[in-house]
Scaffold this motif. Sequence first.
Motif: not given
Length: 338
Positions: A1-3, A64-65, A105-106, A110-112
């Motif tokens: 998981m990246h923050v 945001p990707s 965009r974030a 759906e993955h954010i």
Amino acid sequence: MHVQVVLFDGFDLMDALAPYEVFAAAAMYAGGAITLELVSAEGKRSVPSGMKGPAIEAQAALDPSRSGIILVPGGSGKPEGDSEDAVPSILRLAMESDLTALMERALENEHITVATVCGGSLVLAMGGLLEGRYAVTNHLGMSALGATGAIPIEARVVEDGHRLVSGGGVTSGLDVALYLVEREVGPQIASAVEKLFEYERRGTVWRAQGIVPINFAASSDASAEDLVIPVGDAASDEDPKIEGTWQTTIATPIGKMSVMLHISMKDGSIRGTAKQGDEVDELLNPTWDGRQLTWTQKVKKPMRLNLKFEVKVHGDVMSGTAKAGMLPSSKVTGRRVH
């Protein structure tokens, strides 16, 4: 998981760095299952914190990707007013930067999961990104949050769906981060961080699930959605006339807005519209007591707000104020043109 923890000019140090430390400790205990970085909308740079605090280095540009969590803090400064070092001004400048487009965009990714602390939810809300969504902010900004079209919830941490988590006051950043650590990598890691910090997560995370509590304070007032309000006997033929087309100017702290009002009366009721550019909206709950005209109006520029108007009419001249939550009152002036 990246923050990704977002920094912007005037950010609150504890809003950003308390969650950063929680995620960093969780990464240590989880053996690299979590990665994190400080980012800004503009990219790698030195970002000054609020209250003339130290600058912190943003390591990269907000992406945001990239899947994971993006956390937006609030600002630090004077709680009210329109000076450069006041929180409303700091949050407005953050909203007017590239941050709003990136966070839009974030929120579409759906993955954010987007998380906010304190005034961070107001940064998103003022950019029109939280309309119709449950959120919380510092108690001083709850009315302003509602004025943007968001649904303010009085809780320490609020989760709207699975991809928007907001925290209230400054220290709630610890609770937001601990909740996300537990949700994403498990309660054992979250418990280990709590023991390390000698801090236990506070409050129940509010969600729009389960049985809705009875509202014992509910009144039997008419629905706020009713756009046609009876005027009654207050508006007699001797009272000032409010019907007509009015060219009005709203002098907000971030620029003047030109709005054309069309007001009519029929069978003792008021109807009206407001035209701002190409946008035309109904006046919500217009009332006239023979001296003062009040209504609520949604505006989209220079930011999305629900403004409450209170004006008086003297002949063909209109004057008064418009206000949204804790934001400073704006002067309203107008002249009947038809």
